[in-house]
Design a protein around this motif. Structure first.
Motif, PDB file in Angstrom:
ATOM      1  N   CYS A 123       7.182  -4.548   3.706  1.00  8.14           N
ATOM      2  CA  CYS A 123       8.294  -5.263   4.330  1.00  8.14           C
ATOM      3  C   CYS A 123       9.179  -4.304   5.125  1.00  8.14           C
ATOM      4  O   CYS A 123       9.527  -4.576   6.277  1.00  8.14           O
ATOM      5  CB  CYS A 123       9.108  -5.985   3.260  1.00  8.14           C
ATOM      6  SG  CYS A 123      10.446  -7.008   3.929  1.00  8.14           S
ATOM      7  N   ARG A 127       9.803  -4.194   9.336  1.00  9.63           N
ATOM      8  CA  ARG A 127      11.172  -4.307   9.833  1.00  9.63           C
ATOM      9  C   ARG A 127      11.564  -3.100  10.679  1.00  9.63           C
ATOM     10  O   ARG A 127      12.364  -3.217  11.604  1.00  9.63           O
ATOM     11  CB  ARG A 127      12.146  -4.439   8.665  1.00  9.63           C
ATOM     12  CG  ARG A 127      12.062  -5.754   7.902  1.00  9.63           C
ATOM     13  CD  ARG A 127      13.009  -5.747   6.695  1.00  9.63           C
ATOM     14  NE  ARG A 127      14.364  -5.449   7.126  1.00  9.63           N
ATOM     15  CZ  ARG A 127      15.172  -4.617   6.478  1.00  9.63           C
ATOM     16  NH1 ARG A 127      14.773  -3.968   5.396  1.00  9.63           N
ATOM     17  NH2 ARG A 127      16.400  -4.411   6.937  1.00  9.63           N
ATOM     18  N   SER A 128      11.003  -1.933  10.353  1.00  6.92           N
ATOM     19  CA  SER A 128      11.362  -0.692  11.051  1.00  6.92           C
ATOM     20  C   SER A 128      10.478  -0.423  12.263  1.00  6.92           C
ATOM     21  O   SER A 128      10.650   0.604  12.931  1.00  6.92           O
ATOM     22  CB  SER A 128      11.255   0.496  10.079  1.00  6.92           C
ATOM     23  OG  SER A 128      12.097   0.298   8.960  1.00  6.92           O
ATOM     24  N   TYR A 176      13.861  -2.169  18.211  1.00  6.95           N
ATOM     25  CA  TYR A 176      12.972  -2.655  17.164  1.00  6.95           C
ATOM     26  C   TYR A 176      12.182  -3.859  17.671  1.00  6.95           C
ATOM     27  O   TYR A 176      12.685  -4.666  18.446  1.00  6.95           O
ATOM     28  CB  TYR A 176      13.764  -3.044  15.918  1.00  6.95           C
ATOM     29  CG  TYR A 176      14.432  -1.870  15.246  1.00  6.95           C
ATOM     30  CD1 TYR A 176      13.692  -0.947  14.518  1.00  6.95           C
ATOM     31  CD2 TYR A 176      15.808  -1.680  15.356  1.00  6.95           C
ATOM     32  CE1 TYR A 176      14.299   0.143  13.912  1.00  6.95           C
ATOM     33  CE2 TYR A 176      16.426  -0.597  14.750  1.00  6.95           C
ATOM     34  CZ  TYR A 176      15.661   0.314  14.028  1.00  6.95           C
ATOM     35  OH  TYR A 176      16.274   1.385  13.431  1.00  6.95           O
ATOM     36  N   GLY A 180      17.416  -8.069  14.600  1.00  5.17           N
ATOM     37  CA  GLY A 180      18.314  -8.862  13.780  1.00  5.17           C
ATOM     38  C   GLY A 180      19.447  -9.384  14.627  1.00  5.17           C
ATOM     39  O   GLY A 180      19.467  -9.232  15.852  1.00  5.17           O
ATOM     40  N   ARG A 193      17.734  -4.137  12.914  1.00  4.11           N
ATOM     41  CA  ARG A 193      16.434  -4.612  12.461  1.00  4.11           C
ATOM     42  C   ARG A 193      16.521  -6.020  11.877  1.00  4.11           C
ATOM     43  O   ARG A 193      17.576  -6.455  11.411  1.00  4.11           O
ATOM     44  CB  ARG A 193      15.880  -3.674  11.387  1.00  4.11           C
ATOM     45  CG  ARG A 193      15.546  -2.288  11.876  1.00  4.11           C
ATOM     46  CD  ARG A 193      15.074  -1.425  10.737  1.00  4.11           C
ATOM     47  NE  ARG A 193      16.091  -1.325   9.689  1.00  4.11           N
ATOM     48  CZ  ARG A 193      15.905  -0.679   8.532  1.00  4.11           C
ATOM     49  NH1 ARG A 193      14.761  -0.092   8.295  1.00  4.11           N
ATOM     50  NH2 ARG A 193      16.860  -0.628   7.641  1.00  4.11           N
ATOM     51  N   TYR A 194      15.406  -6.703  11.894  1.00  5.59           N
ATOM     52  CA  TYR A 194      15.273  -7.994  11.233  1.00  5.59           C
ATOM     53  C   TYR A 194      15.538  -7.781   9.744  1.00  5.59           C
ATOM     54  O   TYR A 194      15.069  -6.818   9.151  1.00  5.59           O
ATOM     55  CB  TYR A 194      13.853  -8.505  11.470  1.00  5.59           C
ATOM     56  CG  TYR A 194      13.653  -9.987  11.248  1.00  5.59           C
ATOM     57  CD1 TYR A 194      14.685 -10.899  11.365  1.00  5.59           C
ATOM     58  CD2 TYR A 194      12.381 -10.477  10.933  1.00  5.59           C
ATOM     59  CE1 TYR A 194      14.475 -12.253  11.185  1.00  5.59           C
ATOM     60  CE2 TYR A 194      12.154 -11.825  10.751  1.00  5.59           C
ATOM     61  CZ  TYR A 194      13.204 -12.709  10.868  1.00  5.59           C
ATOM     62  OH  TYR A 194      12.996 -14.042  10.680  1.00  5.59           O
ATOM     63  N   SER A 195      16.273  -8.669   9.117  1.00  7.40           N
ATOM     64  CA  SER A 195      16.655  -8.480   7.721  1.00  7.40           C
ATOM     65  C   SER A 195      15.482  -8.715   6.775  1.00  7.40           C
ATOM     66  O   SER A 195      14.525  -9.427   7.100  1.00  7.40           O
ATOM     67  CB  SER A 195      17.797  -9.434   7.354  1.00  7.40           C
ATOM     68  OG  SER A 195      17.326 -10.780   7.326  1.00  7.40           O
ATOM     69  N   GLN A 196      15.575  -8.129   5.597  1.00  6.71           N
ATOM     70  CA  GLN A 196      14.556  -8.338   4.572  1.00  6.71           C
ATOM     71  C   GLN A 196      14.488  -9.811   4.186  1.00  6.71           C
ATOM     72  O   GLN A 196      13.408 -10.365   4.013  1.00  6.71           O
ATOM     73  CB  GLN A 196      14.872  -7.488   3.341  1.00  6.71           C
ATOM     74  CG  GLN A 196      13.892  -7.667   2.185  1.00  6.71           C
ATOM     75  CD  GLN A 196      14.232  -6.793   0.994  1.00  6.71           C
ATOM     76  OE1 GLN A 196      14.831  -5.739   1.143  1.00  6.71           O
ATOM     77  NE2 GLN A 196      13.858  -7.227  -0.191  1.00  6.71           N
ATOM     78  N   VAL A 199      12.497 -11.806   6.762  1.00  6.80           N
ATOM     79  CA  VAL A 199      11.050 -11.646   6.612  1.00  6.80           C
ATOM     80  C   VAL A 199      10.542 -12.485   5.444  1.00  6.80           C
ATOM     81  O   VAL A 199       9.532 -13.190   5.550  1.00  6.80           O
ATOM     82  CB  VAL A 199      10.682 -10.158   6.413  1.00  6.80           C
ATOM     83  CG1 VAL A 199       9.181 -10.010   6.168  1.00  6.80           C
ATOM     84  CG2 VAL A 199      11.098  -9.334   7.620  1.00  6.80           C
TER      85      VAL A 199
END
Length: 283
Positions: A123, A127-128, A176, A180, A193-196, A199
């Motif tokens: 995950c 995201r990274s 990225y 986010g 970044r897109y959050s955990q 995802v």
């Protein structure tokens, strides 16, 4: 903790759990006696509305680190040992993965799940992922500083590259691959970044739409990646490198899950019916 290479997530987890214990008693942890520590552990295990076992384990780990930092033995607080449960991971079939991809309404989510399954990413790794980590010419993706602070390369499918190009053209990410929300800046640049949680929601929603009833999480797609590659004939050493495992023993656990032609398990009912039904013995 930073010097020892612990992640920020680990630091926050330890700090949160140890702080909660200190607030409960109004004392710093090293001022507690053994009876108070045991009482607190009992409360954690009996807590009904939270995942107390996880909270319990993280509290023990945090206290272990605290005692180690204070150069005190674990026996100082009579910390319990943590038994590691031996559980085999959930793995999706190829048909279920196909349904999962087909169920995504957003191209972003389809590409996201395609990367998790097609490249075996964790995950945090997905995201990274940055635009500069994609190499379409060489058909590969660079995972920068994955678990264990290691870089690695994984292959990119041509099918995934087509989806990635369409997604990049439509969404125009800047740094990225999966952006986010801009913090506190309406209409600002998307540089986070897109959050955990985002995802996790994408995977859970796709499973719901696809009608998959298995207990699926983001990491399930990584387990499925490894298992399917073994079943497709990839050797265990190459799989270890693709997954970024430190020890081959970790990778070899997938040998217990993969249905390999040389050792594919079967039920004795199959041979029973094959033998006896032809003789008319079973109706």
């Amino acid at each position: 903790m930073s010097v020892l290479g612990r992640s920020e997530l680990t630091f926050k987890s330890y700090a949160r759990n140890i702080a909660a214990m200190a607030l409960h008693f109004g004392k710093i942890r090293t001022e507690l006696d053994v009876e108070q520590v045991q009482e607190y552990f009992f409360l954690l295990q009996k807590r009904s509305k939270t995942p107390s076992q996880t909270y319990f384990k993280h509290t023990v780990y945090g206290l272990r680190f605290l005692l180690k930092s204070e150069r005190l033995p674990y026996e100082f607080l009579h910390l319990p040992s943590i038994k590691h449960e031996k559980k085999l991971p959930t793995v999706l079939s190829k048909e279920e993965v196909w349904r999962l991809l087909k169920s995504c309404h957003l191209l972003k989510h389809k590409v996201l799940i395609g990367l998790l399954y097609g490249c075996g990413l964790r995950c945090m790794e997905v995201r990274s992922l940055r635009l500069q980590d994609l190499d379409f010419d060489r058909l590969q993706l660079k995972v920068v500083q994955g678990k264990g602070k290691k870089d690695r390369y994984v292959p990119l499918s041509q099918h995934l590259i087509r989806g990635l190009k369409s997604y990049i053209e439509a969404e125009k990410p800047q740094i990225y691959l999966f952006n986010g929300q801009p913090a506190g800046r309406a209409g600002g640049d998307f540089d986070s970044r897109y959050s955990q949680r985002g995802v996790q929601w994408a995977v859970k929603q796709a499973c719901k739409v696809a009608g998959i009833t298995k207990d699926v999480c983001v990491h399930t797609l990584r387990h499925t990646f490894a298992t399917h590659l073994l079943e497709d004939g990839l050797d265990i050493i190459s799989l270890k490198n693709l997954l970024g495992h430190e020890n081959i023993e970790t990778t070899m656990e997938y040998l217990h899950i993969a249905q390999l032609d040389t050792q594919k398990a079967f039920s004795p009912l199959d041979t029973l019916f094959a033998k006896c039904s032809s003789n008319g013995s079973v109706h």
